[in-house]
Design an enzyme around this catalytic site. Sequence first.
Site, mmCIF file in Angstrom:
data_model
loop_
_atom_site.group_PDB
_atom_site.id
_atom_site.type_symbol
_atom_site.label_atom_id
_atom_site.label_comp_id
_atom_site.label_asym_id
_atom_site.label_seq_id
_atom_site.Cartn_x
_atom_site.Cartn_y
_atom_site.Cartn_z
ATOM 1 N N GLY A 1 13.828 28.495 47.235
ATOM 2 C CA GLY A 1 12.520 27.932 47.701
ATOM 3 C C GLY A 1 12.675 27.681 48.838
ATOM 4 N N GLY B 1 9.262 27.258 50.280
ATOM 5 C CA GLY B 1 7.779 27.048 50.444
ATOM 6 C C GLY B 1 6.851 25.608 50.673
ATOM 7 C CB SER C 1 8.913 22.989 54.177
ATOM 8 O OG SER C 1 7.966 23.122 53.161
ATOM 9 C CB VAL D 1 4.355 17.372 34.029
ATOM 10 C CG1 VAL D 1 2.402 16.596 33.272
ATOM 11 C CG2 VAL D 1 4.626 18.122 32.779
ATOM 12 N N GLY E 1 -6.060 23.273 50.222
ATOM 13 C CA GLY E 1 -4.808 23.393 49.667
ATOM 14 C C GLY E 1 -4.954 23.114 47.980
ATOM 15 C CE LYS F 1 0.671 21.308 36.124
ATOM 16 N NZ LYS F 1 -0.587 20.312 37.199
#
Length: 431
Positions: free
Chosen positions: A11, A13, A17, A133, A188, A206
Site C-alpha cells: 500500500g 496511499g 507514503s 488504535v 482529511g 478499536k
Amino acid sequence: MKNQITIGLLGFGVVGSGVAKILQNHQEDLRHKLGVPVTIKKVLVKHIDKQRGTEFASDVFTNNLNDVINDPSIDLIVEVIGGTSEAKDAIERSLRAGKGVVTANKDVMAEYGMELLKLADENKCDLFYEASVGGGIPLIRTLEDGLASDRIRALTGIVNGTTNFILTKMKHENMSYEDALAEATELGFAEADPSADVDGIDAARKMVILASLSFSMEVRLEDVLVRGLKEIQDGDLELAAWFGYTVKLAGSAKKDVDGIEVAVEPVFFLNSHPLASVNNEYNAVYIYGDTVGETMFYGPGAGSLPTATSVTGDIIAACRNLLLGVNGKRLHAPQFERKVKSDSNRFSRYFHRIFVKDEVGVLSKLTAIYSEHGASLASVVQHPRKDGEGAELIFITHQMSRQQHLNIVNELNETSEVVSVLSHYRVEGEE
C-alpha cells in the site's frame, strides 16, 4: 548478524507514503538505533503507472503480492492497504511465509486479531499493530509492556478523532452537525463515506482491540454496545452544558468477576473530567489499573503522519527483534475465557430527556415509574419547549443497571402522558 533490514510495503496511499517518507528521511537515526540501515525493497500498489512523485525507482513498485511475499531478501512486511479481505489475506500469507508483519489495520485486527496472532505464534513471527488504535498515541505498546505487570480493570476514552472534531465544532463554534462534518472531511479527518466514524463502528473496532489486550480475553465486535452521533438530538449539547457536562462519543470497557462490558456511545462527561477537555481531532484514553491507579494517554488520533509514526515505531520494534533473533517469541493466547456481562450487571448513572404533555400530575406519575423500577433520581428539572407545545422533563439518575434504564425508557414511551423520550445518555463523573 544481518547487515540490513529490507521491507516489503503493501500500500502506498496516505499512510504508506508517509511511512516511506519517514524511513527515507530518518535513515541516520534508524542506523543509530538499530546499527543497520532499513530500506524498502518492494511496494505493492494497484496501478504501477501512476505518477507518485517519489524517489523510488519504477522497478520498486509491483501489483503482484507474490513479488513481495516470495522475495527471500525481504525481512518484514508492512501492511497499510486498508479494508478487510485483501489485507487479511496478505497478512496471513506473509505470516505463513515466515515474515513478520506490521499493520495499521483496525478492521482486520478487530475481527480477526486473535486468529492472526495465533498464526503469528505458530510461525514464530511478530505481528505488530500499534497504529490500529489511537493514531500517534502508543497505547498498544503501553498495555503490552509498560503496564504488563498491572491488572487492568477498566478503560474509557475518545478513540475516534473525526467524531471528536465534529462535537468540538458543534459545542464551541455552534456549528451544525452537517457543517462540522463537512469541515472534518475537507481537513482529511473524515472519509468520503463517514458512516463508520459517525455511527461508532470505527471506535467499536478499536475498543475490541484495546479490551482484548487489556483483559487478556477474546472480545468480539458483537460484544460491543454501539450508539453513534445520530443519537444526539437538537438541544442536547446545550442541555449538557447547562447541567455542567460535555458530550463525547466515548468507548468504555470494564472487567470484574461478572465478566466484561464494552460500549461506544455518546456520554455526558462532567466538565471536571479530564476527557471533557479533549477537543478537535485529539484522542485520549483513561486506563485504570490495580497498582498504577489512573493514567491518561493523549495525542492526535487522526491524520496520516501520526499513524505513519506509529507504524514506523512498530517497524523499529520488529527490526530489533529480527536483529536479536527473538522475533515471534511473545505468545498471544488469551488468559481468560470470554464472558460478557448481561444488562442487569452493567451499572451507571443516566440522563433522560422526556417530552411530556403539559398536564397536572405528569411529574408525579413519571417519578413513580422510576421508583417502581428501583431507581432513584439525583436531579429533576422542567424545561419549557421553544415551540410552546407541552414541556420537557430532565431526569438524572443515581447508579442503576442498564436493564433498569431500558425498562424505564420502554415504560415511559408507553405512558399516555409522554409524547416521546427524546434522548438518553450514560453519565460519567462524580455526583
